[in-house]
Design a protein around this motif. Structure first.
Motif: not given
Length: 231
Positions: A125-134
């Motif tokens: 779930e954490i890694l599936s989200e769109e984020n500005e930073t890796p």
């Protein structure tokens, strides 16, 4: 927007092709160590399969031996070669292969039969989200290593090579190497199984928890039977 597509790679060695769980084998014998390795890998397989059913992730076995890629033990998932060299070189190699096709990757060891489905789901779930930073996810092991590593970006191979493995500060050094590259999420600390001392810890966790898969309960039964025979 399409969800991020991820891959989970479980690192394995194959009985009959490589020595397995050598430190555990020193205490329980080679045959028992191989039995545990197979049961443990099947438990991890079941956990991964459960998570794959709920998420946009593809499971792989990262197999140590090229000649064992088609072994029946690894028939449930696609297989990739770990490659040659040190553990750092092999982690870098598998990472490079998978990031050619996926937005994030998760590495697991096969010696975590007591990995809760909920923890692996959390990492996905954490890694599936769109984020500005890796985003990075690390599951620290009680012995100083790590039982899970997840990333939205490929690490420079030199980073993998600079981490000392199988020592008490493995996880800490890895975190220091990537702390400026993105946000790090830590999962709860768990014991992986390298020596006979970890077997009772695994049994305790499975016996006192709930919602364990049948394959994980089979590991508990194996440990309990071994403890009875060794008394």
């Amino acid at each position: 927007m399409l969800p991020k597509q991820g891959a989970i790679a479980v690192f394995v060695k194959t009985p009959g092709y490589s020595p397995l769980k050598t430190r555990l084998a020193q205490s329980v014998g080679t045959a028992c160590a191989e039995q545990f390795h197979v049961l443990s890998a099947k438990a991890v397989e079941a956990v991964v399969h459960s998570v794959v059913q709920q998420n946009s992730v593809t499971p792989y076995w990262a197999v140590a031996e090229p000649e064992a890629m088609q072994d029946s033990l690894w028939s449930q998932f696609e297989t990739v070669e770990q490659g040659a060299g040190s553990l750092g070189a092999r982690l870098a190699h598998v990472q490079q292969l998978l990031f050619a096709d996926y937005d994030f990757i998760i590495f697991l060891g096969a010696d975590m039969p007591h990995l809760p489905v909920t923890l692996l789901n959390t990492a996905v779930e954490i890694l599936s989200e769109e984020n500005e930073t890796p985003q990075f996810v690390i599951g620290p092991a009680c012995d100083g290593g790590f039982y899970l590593f997840g990333s939205q970006t490929a690490l420079d191979p030199a980073i993998w090579q600079n981490v000392p493995y199988s020592v008490e500060n493995t996880s800490c050094v890895l975190r220091e190497q990537i702390q400026d590259l993105g946000e790090i999420h830590l999962l709860p600390e768990l014991s992986d199984v390298d020596t006979v001392q970890e077997l009772p810890l695994v049994a305790q966790q499975i016996s006192t928890g709930k919602d364990w898969l049948e394959e994980q309960r089979q590991v508990l039964s194996w440990i309990q039977e071994w403890e009875t025979q060794s008394d």
